[in-house]
Design a protein around this motif. Structure first.
Motif, PDB file in Angstrom:
ATOM      1  N   ARG A 274     -46.638  26.719 -21.809  1.00 13.29           N
ATOM      2  CA  ARG A 274     -45.950  27.946 -22.219  1.00 13.29           C
ATOM      3  C   ARG A 274     -44.559  28.025 -21.597  1.00 13.29           C
ATOM      4  NH1 ARG A 274     -49.896  31.449 -21.220  1.00 13.29           N
ATOM      5  NH2 ARG A 274     -49.094  32.205 -19.231  1.00 13.29           N
ATOM      6  N   GLU A 275     -44.448  27.621 -20.352  1.00 11.86           N
ATOM      7  CA  GLU A 275     -43.141  27.604 -19.678  1.00 11.86           C
ATOM      8  C   GLU A 275     -42.202  26.611 -20.349  1.00 11.86           C
ATOM      9  OE1 GLU A 275     -40.131  28.354 -16.885  1.00 11.86           O
ATOM     10  OE2 GLU A 275     -41.963  29.473 -17.331  1.00 11.86           O
ATOM     11  N   ARG A 276     -42.746  25.476 -20.755  1.00 10.99           N
ATOM     12  CA  ARG A 276     -41.942  24.423 -21.375  1.00 10.99           C
ATOM     13  C   ARG A 276     -41.336  24.863 -22.710  1.00 10.99           C
ATOM     14  NH1 ARG A 276     -45.407  19.224 -21.842  1.00 10.99           N
ATOM     15  NH2 ARG A 276     -46.489  20.282 -20.147  1.00 10.99           N
ATOM     16  N   ILE A 277     -42.050  25.714 -23.437  1.00 12.54           N
ATOM     17  CA  ILE A 277     -41.583  26.097 -24.772  1.00 12.54           C
ATOM     18  C   ILE A 277     -40.949  27.496 -24.796  1.00 12.54           C
ATOM     19  CG2 ILE A 277     -43.298  24.623 -25.891  1.00 12.54           C
ATOM     20  CD1 ILE A 277     -44.824  27.253 -26.572  1.00 12.54           C
ATOM     21  N   THR A 278     -40.631  28.022 -23.613  1.00 17.22           N
ATOM     22  CA  THR A 278     -39.984  29.337 -23.523  1.00 17.22           C
ATOM     23  C   THR A 278     -38.468  29.182 -23.570  1.00 17.22           C
ATOM     24  OG1 THR A 278     -41.803  30.293 -22.237  1.00 17.22           O
ATOM     25  CG2 THR A 278     -39.667  31.393 -22.109  1.00 17.22           C
ATOM     26  N   PRO A 279     -37.798  29.785 -24.528  1.00 16.85           N
ATOM     27  CA  PRO A 279     -36.335  29.672 -24.628  1.00 16.85           C
ATOM     28  C   PRO A 279     -35.630  30.349 -23.452  1.00 16.85           C
ATOM     29  CG  PRO A 279     -37.301  30.483 -26.690  1.00 16.85           C
ATOM     30  CD  PRO A 279     -38.368  30.556 -25.644  1.00 16.85           C
ATOM     31  N   ARG A 280     -34.476  29.799 -23.064  1.00 16.03           N
ATOM     32  CA  ARG A 280     -33.682  30.342 -21.959  1.00 16.03           C
ATOM     33  C   ARG A 280     -32.259  30.658 -22.422  1.00 16.03           C
ATOM     34  NH1 ARG A 280     -37.884  31.785 -18.984  1.00 16.03           N
ATOM     35  NH2 ARG A 280     -39.255  30.014 -18.507  1.00 16.03           N
ATOM     36  N   TYR A 281     -32.141  31.129 -23.623  1.00 16.21           N
ATOM     37  CA  TYR A 281     -30.831  31.472 -24.179  1.00 16.21           C
ATOM     38  C   TYR A 281     -30.994  32.738 -25.017  1.00 16.21           C
ATOM     39  CZ  TYR A 281     -32.992  29.003 -28.107  1.00 16.21           C
ATOM     40  OH  TYR A 281     -33.852  28.600 -29.086  1.00 16.21           O
TER      41      TYR A 281
END
Length: 485
Positions: A274-281
């Protein structure tokens, strides 16, 4: 009165929209040049498993040709392609198409006020008006990764799907997580032994509020058309709200961001994944993707998400920066399209032999997305800064077709040879558009909306209702009008 002749390059929604607009206005002197053997544009080319539109069909259709027989709210590739072919036939514009005829170059003759268009067949066509309608999503983009030619198994781009490649039980490597990949990954994982998805940047995922239309739906749409029209209006208003949020009112996207987070928590139980596929923009900076089955597919046991950067393609798979070779039997590129390359292989020369590729060397630009100074009687469909972050591009195409039709009507006057948009008009317009885009969400990350230097050459910075008003009438004061000689 004579009628100005028109050459249209491309028979996707843009080319067909203009052809129908001309036909409905009684302007019959036009020819559509199509490189393929069938009309359809992206809906002819993209036949990958699960291919569908992420705009509901009541809005993703011509306003003057509603379809009461859509099978579902979000129709698939085959249904959309069939719709476009049917509408082209009903309006009689399919008879104007020359198939197997790709436009390779076009040049303007100032003395005669004519465009000369050369094609792949060796034929040459002439017309008063030339309209490229090849779209922003017609040229597949391939990543620059060393060793691509060395891969031993089948490899292909999603827009050129190899239907002869049997994926049953195979190890499949998918590079890219864009709008196409989120549709075909859930389909291929049903038959593949293992699917490894190589993700550079995670997308924002929204639920696809899809509905299978029952017999009673279609009865209402057919016998009480206002029911479908109201659905179209509702979707249009939602898209206008989303656009308003993305063009300088980012706080309005927060409810949608929370919804995407809820979806990730519902479908992805593994906290690390879930952390890997969470956007940060910022949401909307990249294209927002609508799907109900992509997140569940990522959570399935035969799918792996790999975020380590790729360094090389090997004969046996994909090598990542951590020196791990991910073995694969089939390699699929879901890497989108060269949306910023509006010209592609087409060579266009205007007044004094000016090369449009040189004029656009720092980025494509055009007044209202359609006209370029020094290139008279040239009009673009789905040109620079007319793409949408939300809403239906068909709405924009209808407005562009209306605008171009007015130009054709004016050029049909025997006293007029050509129209050339004034440089100061185009410059002022571009400055306004770029200033507004600077406040939009699309400047907050790297995406296909944006050039390497930061310029956004694809998207329209306002509501589609504004574009409707600005293109409602051809303003001759914005053009240099040259009389017939």
């Amino acid at each position: 009165m004579s009628t100005a002749s028109v050459l249209i390059a491309g028979s996707g929604f843009g080319g067909i929209a203009l052809a129908i607009e001309l036909k409905r206005a009684g302007l019959h002197e036009f020819t559509v040049l199509e490189r393929a053997e069938e009309l359809g544009g992206v809906w002819r080319e993209n036949t990958y498993p699960g291919a569908a539109c992420d705009i509901p069909s009541p809005l993703y259709s011509f306003s003057y040709a509603p379809n009461p027989d859509w099978p579902r709210r979000y129709s698939g590739q085959a249904e959309i392609h069939a719709y476009l072919k049917r509408v082209a036939a009903e309006f009689g514009v399919d008879r104007h198409i020359r198939f197997g005829t790709e436009v390779t170059s076009a040049s303007f003759d100032e003395e005669r006020g004519m465009w000369t268009v050369e094609t792949s067949t060796g034929e040459t066509f002439e017309a008063n008006v030339f309209v490229p309608a090849t779209g922003q999503l017609s040229q597949p983009a391939m990543p620059d990764i060393p060793g691509q030619d060395s891969f031993a198994g089948p490899s292909f781009h999603s827009a050129r799907w190899d239907h002869d490649a049997d994926l049953t039980g195979k190890r499949v490597a998918v590079i890219g997580t864009g709008a196409s990949a989120i549709q075909f990954v859930p389909e291929i994982r049903k038959v593949a032994g293992k699917v490894t998805v190589f993700q550079r940047t995670p997308p924002y995922i929204m639920a696809k509020n899809d509905t299978v239309y029952r017999r009673w739906h279609r009865f209402l749409f057919r016998h009480l058309p206002v029911t479908q029209l109201l659905g179209r209006l509702r979707i249009w208003l939602l898209a206008e709200y989303a656009t308003f949020a993305m063009t300088g009112h980012g706080a309005l996207t927060k409810p949608f961001e929370l919804r995407t987070e809820q979806l990730r928590r519902r479908h992805i139980k593994d906290p690390e994944l879930r952390e890997r596929i969470t956007p940060r923009y910022p949401m909307g900076c990249k294209r927002i993707l609508f799907t109900n089955d992509y997140l569940p597919a990522l959570a399935s046991p035969n799918v792996e998400v790999e975020t380590t950067p790729i360094t090389e393609i090997t004969p046996g798979g994909v090598l990542t920066q951590d020196s791990v070779e991910h073995r694969a039997d089939v390699l699929i590129y879901g890497t989108g399209f060269a949306a910023l390359d509006f010209l592609g292989p087409l060579k266009v020369r205007g007044l004094g032999g000016r090369d449009l590729a040189e004029v656009w060397a720092k980025g494509a630009r055009a007044h209202l997305g359609m006209t370029v100074p020094g290139f008279p009687n040239l009009f673009w469909m789905y040109g620079p800064n007319t793409n949408l972050g939300a809403g239906s591009i068909i709405y924009m195409l209808e407005r562009q077709a209306r605008y171009i039709r007015q130009a054709v009507e004016h050029l049909s006057r025997p006293s007029v040879s050509y129209l050339d948009v004034l440089p100061e008009v185009e410059r002022k317009y571009d400055e306004e558009i770029q200033a507004r885009l600077a406040d939009s969400v699309w400047t907050g990350c790297t995406s296909w909306y944006r050039q390497a230097d930061g310029r956004v050459s694809t998207n329209w910075p306002g509501l589609v209702s504004e574009y409707h008003l600005r293109t409602r009438r051809l303003r001759l004061s914005e053009f240099r009008t040259v009389g017939a000689r």
